[in-house]
Design a protein around this motif. Structure first.
Motif, PDB file in Angstrom:
ATOM      1  N   GLY A  74      -4.239  -1.505   9.050  1.00 14.47           N
ATOM      2  CA  GLY A  74      -4.983  -2.534   8.328  1.00 14.47           C
ATOM      3  C   GLY A  74      -5.074  -2.205   6.851  1.00 14.47           C
ATOM      4  O   GLY A  74      -5.253  -1.042   6.465  1.00 14.47           O
ATOM      5  N   LEU A  75      -4.972  -3.230   6.012  1.00 12.50           N
ATOM      6  CA  LEU A  75      -4.981  -3.011   4.563  1.00 12.50           C
ATOM      7  C   LEU A  75      -6.140  -3.715   3.870  1.00 12.50           C
ATOM      8  O   LEU A  75      -6.129  -3.870   2.652  1.00 12.50           O
ATOM      9  CB  LEU A  75      -3.653  -3.502   3.963  1.00 12.50           C
ATOM     10  CG  LEU A  75      -2.397  -2.755   4.439  1.00 12.50           C
ATOM     11  CD1 LEU A  75      -1.150  -3.399   3.857  1.00 12.50           C
ATOM     12  CD2 LEU A  75      -2.458  -1.276   4.068  1.00 12.50           C
ATOM     13  N   ASP A  76      -7.167  -4.126   4.637  1.00 11.05           N
ATOM     14  CA  ASP A  76      -8.259  -4.851   4.013  1.00 11.05           C
ATOM     15  C   ASP A  76      -9.144  -3.962   3.141  1.00 11.05           C
ATOM     16  O   ASP A  76      -9.959  -4.477   2.377  1.00 11.05           O
ATOM     17  CB  ASP A  76      -9.108  -5.572   5.070  1.00 11.05           C
ATOM     18  CG  ASP A  76      -9.493  -4.673   6.223  1.00 11.05           C
ATOM     19  OD1 ASP A  76      -8.599  -4.349   7.023  1.00 11.05           O
ATOM     20  OD2 ASP A  76     -10.674  -4.294   6.323  1.00 11.05           O
ATOM     21  N   ASN A  77      -8.998  -2.628   3.215  1.00 11.55           N
ATOM     22  CA  ASN A  77      -9.749  -1.739   2.318  1.00 11.55           C
ATOM     23  C   ASN A  77      -8.955  -1.377   1.067  1.00 11.55           C
ATOM     24  O   ASN A  77      -9.397  -0.564   0.260  1.00 11.55           O
ATOM     25  CB  ASN A  77     -10.163  -0.457   3.043  1.00 11.55           C
ATOM     26  CG  ASN A  77      -8.972   0.357   3.532  1.00 11.55           C
ATOM     27  OD1 ASN A  77      -8.062  -0.188   4.155  1.00 11.55           O
ATOM     28  ND2 ASN A  77      -8.974   1.655   3.268  1.00 11.55           N
ATOM     29  N   ILE A  78      -7.793  -1.998   0.909  1.00 11.91           N
ATOM     30  CA  ILE A  78      -6.930  -1.711  -0.245  1.00 11.91           C
ATOM     31  C   ILE A  78      -6.600  -3.016  -0.959  1.00 11.91           C
ATOM     32  O   ILE A  78      -6.179  -3.990  -0.319  1.00 11.91           O
ATOM     33  CB  ILE A  78      -5.632  -1.013   0.203  1.00 11.91           C
ATOM     34  CG1 ILE A  78      -5.947   0.315   0.910  1.00 11.91           C
ATOM     35  CG2 ILE A  78      -4.699  -0.775  -0.983  1.00 11.91           C
ATOM     36  CD1 ILE A  78      -4.736   0.969   1.561  1.00 11.91           C
ATOM     37  N   ASP A  79      -6.782  -3.041  -2.266  1.00  7.58           N
ATOM     38  CA  ASP A  79      -6.390  -4.206  -3.059  1.00  7.58           C
ATOM     39  C   ASP A  79      -4.889  -4.112  -3.302  1.00  7.58           C
ATOM     40  O   ASP A  79      -4.435  -3.548  -4.303  1.00  7.58           O
ATOM     41  CB  ASP A  79      -7.173  -4.225  -4.379  1.00  7.58           C
ATOM     42  CG  ASP A  79      -6.961  -5.521  -5.157  1.00  7.58           C
ATOM     43  OD1 ASP A  79      -5.918  -6.180  -4.946  1.00  7.58           O
ATOM     44  OD2 ASP A  79      -7.826  -5.865  -5.984  1.00  7.58           O
ATOM     45  N   VAL A  80      -4.138  -4.652  -2.364  1.00  8.53           N
ATOM     46  CA  VAL A  80      -2.681  -4.503  -2.397  1.00  8.53           C
ATOM     47  C   VAL A  80      -2.087  -5.174  -3.624  1.00  8.53           C
ATOM     48  O   VAL A  80      -1.187  -4.626  -4.285  1.00  8.53           O
ATOM     49  CB  VAL A  80      -2.060  -5.065  -1.104  1.00  8.53           C
ATOM     50  CG1 VAL A  80      -0.541  -4.986  -1.165  1.00  8.53           C
ATOM     51  CG2 VAL A  80      -2.576  -4.301   0.116  1.00  8.53           C
ATOM     52  N   ASP A  81      -2.561  -6.355  -3.981  1.00 10.95           N
ATOM     53  CA  ASP A  81      -2.023  -7.069  -5.148  1.00 10.95           C
ATOM     54  C   ASP A  81      -2.249  -6.269  -6.427  1.00 10.95           C
ATOM     55  O   ASP A  81      -1.348  -6.162  -7.268  1.00 10.95           O
ATOM     56  CB  ASP A  81      -2.674  -8.444  -5.273  1.00 10.95           C
ATOM     57  CG  ASP A  81      -2.250  -9.396  -4.162  1.00 10.95           C
ATOM     58  OD1 ASP A  81      -1.190  -9.145  -3.554  1.00 10.95           O
ATOM     59  OD2 ASP A  81      -2.975 -10.360  -3.901  1.00 10.95           O
ATOM     60  N   ALA A  82      -3.458  -5.712  -6.582  1.00 13.82           N
ATOM     61  CA  ALA A  82      -3.747  -4.916  -7.774  1.00 13.82           C
ATOM     62  C   ALA A  82      -2.906  -3.651  -7.808  1.00 13.82           C
ATOM     63  O   ALA A  82      -2.469  -3.216  -8.884  1.00 13.82           O
ATOM     64  CB  ALA A  82      -5.234  -4.572  -7.831  1.00 13.82           C
ATOM     65  N   CYS A  83      -2.655  -3.069  -6.648  1.00 16.20           N
ATOM     66  CA  CYS A  83      -1.780  -1.898  -6.592  1.00 16.20           C
ATOM     67  C   CYS A  83      -0.367  -2.257  -7.039  1.00 16.20           C
ATOM     68  O   CYS A  83       0.273  -1.508  -7.800  1.00 16.20           O
ATOM     69  CB  CYS A  83      -1.762  -1.314  -5.184  1.00 16.20           C
ATOM     70  SG  CYS A  83      -3.255  -0.411  -4.709  1.00 16.20           S
ATOM     71  N   GLN A  84       0.120  -3.399  -6.574  1.00 21.51           N
ATOM     72  CA  GLN A  84       1.460  -3.830  -6.978  1.00 21.51           C
ATOM     73  C   GLN A  84       1.538  -4.060  -8.480  1.00 21.51           C
ATOM     74  O   GLN A  84       2.529  -3.697  -9.125  1.00 21.51           O
ATOM     75  CB  GLN A  84       1.836  -5.101  -6.219  1.00 21.51           C
ATOM     76  CG  GLN A  84       2.080  -4.869  -4.733  1.00 21.51           C
ATOM     77  CD  GLN A  84       2.366  -6.149  -3.975  1.00 21.51           C
ATOM     78  OE1 GLN A  84       2.074  -7.251  -4.450  1.00 21.51           O
ATOM     79  NE2 GLN A  84       2.926  -6.023  -2.784  1.00 21.51           N
ATOM     80  N   THR A  85       0.490  -4.643  -9.036  1.00 20.70           N
ATOM     81  CA  THR A  85       0.450  -4.867 -10.480  1.00 20.70           C
ATOM     82  C   THR A  85       0.535  -3.550 -11.233  1.00 20.70           C
ATOM     83  O   THR A  85       1.172  -3.472 -12.299  1.00 20.70           O
ATOM     84  CB  THR A  85      -0.844  -5.612 -10.867  1.00 20.70           C
ATOM     85  OG1 THR A  85      -0.860  -6.888 -10.211  1.00 20.70           O
ATOM     86  CG2 THR A  85      -0.948  -5.806 -12.367  1.00 20.70           C
ATOM     87  N   ARG A  86      -0.073  -2.511 -10.680  1.00 21.51           N
ATOM     88  CA  ARG A  86      -0.060  -1.188 -11.306  1.00 21.51           C
ATOM     89  C   ARG A  86       1.163  -0.367 -10.894  1.00 21.51           C
ATOM     90  O   ARG A  86       1.259   0.811 -11.227  1.00 21.51           O
ATOM     91  CB  ARG A  86      -1.329  -0.417 -10.924  1.00 21.51           C
ATOM     92  CG  ARG A  86      -2.603  -1.000 -11.514  1.00 21.51           C
ATOM     93  CD  ARG A  86      -3.832  -0.366 -10.872  1.00 21.51           C
ATOM     94  NE  ARG A  86      -5.058  -0.779 -11.547  1.00 21.51           N
ATOM     95  CZ  ARG A  86      -5.666  -0.087 -12.504  1.00 21.51           C
ATOM     96  NH1 ARG A  86      -5.143   1.053 -12.910  1.00 21.51           N
ATOM     97  NH2 ARG A  86      -6.764  -0.538 -13.055  1.00 21.51           N
ATOM     98  N   GLU A  87       2.056  -0.977 -10.116  1.00 26.71           N
ATOM     99  CA  GLU A  87       3.266  -0.312  -9.617  1.00 26.71           C
ATOM    100  C   GLU A  87       2.919   0.901  -8.753  1.00 26.71           C
ATOM    101  O   GLU A  87       3.571   1.948  -8.817  1.00 26.71           O
ATOM    102  CB  GLU A  87       4.202   0.069 -10.770  1.00 26.71           C
ATOM    103  CG  GLU A  87       4.707  -1.124 -11.548  1.00 26.71           C
ATOM    104  CD  GLU A  87       5.740  -0.752 -12.601  1.00 26.71           C
ATOM    105  OE1 GLU A  87       5.817   0.441 -12.952  1.00 26.71           O
ATOM    106  OE2 GLU A  87       6.454  -1.660 -13.055  1.00 26.71           O
ATOM    107  N   ILE A  88       1.894   0.730  -7.930  1.00 27.42           N
ATOM    108  CA  ILE A  88       1.501   1.746  -6.962  1.00 27.42           C
ATOM    109  C   ILE A  88       1.975   1.294  -5.587  1.00 27.42           C
ATOM    110  O   ILE A  88       1.615   0.206  -5.123  1.00 27.42           O
ATOM    111  CB  ILE A  88      -0.031   1.944  -6.942  1.00 27.42           C
ATOM    112  CG1 ILE A  88      -0.538   2.427  -8.305  1.00 27.42           C
ATOM    113  CG2 ILE A  88      -0.433   2.934  -5.847  1.00 27.42           C
ATOM    114  CD1 ILE A  88      -2.058   2.500  -8.398  1.00 27.42           C
TER     115      ILE A  88
END
Length: 307
Positions: A74-88
């Motif tokens: 599950g990824l609901d505890n991770i801001d996946v979009d913001a991570c992608q923006t930061r190239e994480i």
């Protein structure tokens, strides 16, 4: 490079990380936000379970981070979009705990349908509740309804079919002709059809805004009377109060909840005295074997990113 591990990880996997990188491993770090925010800017990778919230203040502090390893799916505890923006990169342990969850689904369904396994105290005290416990139901011949038919749902279907169940599934991401249905002999269904037919309803969908309180009073009322509900997905999908009411009035014949809207679950008086209810602390995917698989998979993939 430096790797930060904020929740439990299997020891051999931690050692594998330490063989080539500096590792700060503290399973209690998730509960020490000031220290977590102090360590975050120093790390090139962070590895978490479901309680560490990789968003907002923590995500802003991960200034050097290249990868987030998620010890679970599950990824609901991770801001996946913001991570992608930061190239994480965000790396979940897809599939590694599927067997553990599928076994939980089938085991709790069997327990709830049979309704005979809470009598040890009575029997040991010299009482003999044979008549009261002689009306349990068999799993074989019953219909399992899977709401969500990804890897865990498919493995649950495989186990259920081996025990003689009929299996139907609803998944809007799949077409009725998808090979995932025909290969396992699973019948695609609408949601309404599934709820009306299934003796056991098992949830395997993510928590997003459209699935919050997905199983509410209205949908429970459309379920087959006496059906069993199993939730190993995310707590916010189910209206917990509605489940307690449905257990008391007999609309639900049983429920197993492994996940809750707020975790850890605080005092929940609405569950007190509910018949045929199993509550577990978000452990459906946690076994000795799955911990090893999840930890080794995430460790290997994080090391690939850092190489």
């Amino acid at each position: 490079m430096k790797i930060l591990v904020t929740e439990f990880m299997d020891a051999p996997a931690v050692q594998g990380l330490r063989d080539s990188h500096e590792v700060t491993y503290d399973p209690q770090l998730v509960d020490d936000l000031p220290r977590l925010l102090q360590e975050a800017p120093k790390c090139d990778a962070i590895i978490v379970r479901n309680r560490t919230q990789v968003r907002g203040e923590l995500l802003a502090a991960l200034t050097r981070c290249k990868v987030v390893g998620r010890l679970g799916v599950g990824l609901d505890n991770i801001d996946v979009d913001a991570c992608q923006t930061r190239e994480i990169r965000v790396i979940p342990a897809t599939g590694a705990n599927a067997h553990s969850v599928a076994e939980y689904v089938i085991a709790t369904a069997m327990l709830l349908l049979r309704g005979a396994y809470a009598s040890s105290g009575e029997v040991a005290a010299g009482r003999w509740p044979r008549s009261a416990l002689s009306q349990g139901r068999e799993l074989a011949g019953k219909t399992l309804g899977l709401v969500g038919y990804g890897s865990i749902g498919q493995l649950s279907a495989k186990l259920a079919k081996a025990l003689g169940m009929q299996v139907i599934a609803f998944d809007p991401a799949l077409t009725d002709s998808d090979a995932a249905f025909s290969e396992l002999g699973v019948t695609p269904s609408t949601l309404d059809g599934l709820l009306a037919q299934a003796d056991v309803v098992s949830l395997h969908i993510p928590l997003v805004e459209s699935t919050r309180n997905f199983i509410d009073e209205r949908r429970i009322a459309t379920m087959k009377k006496g059906a069993v509900l199993v939730n190993t997905a995310r707590g916010g999908i189910v209206d917990e109060h509605a489940v307690s009411v449905a257990l008391r009035n007999g609309q639900l014949g049983g429920a197993a909840l492994d996940v809750f809207a707020e975790e850890p679950l605080q005092a929940a008086p609405h569950f007190d005295g509910c018949p045929n209810l199993i509550l577990t602390p978000h452990i459906a995917g946690l076994t000795t074997e799955s911990n090893e698989r999840v930890s080794s998979m995430v460790a290997a993939k994080v090391l690939e990113v850092l190489a």
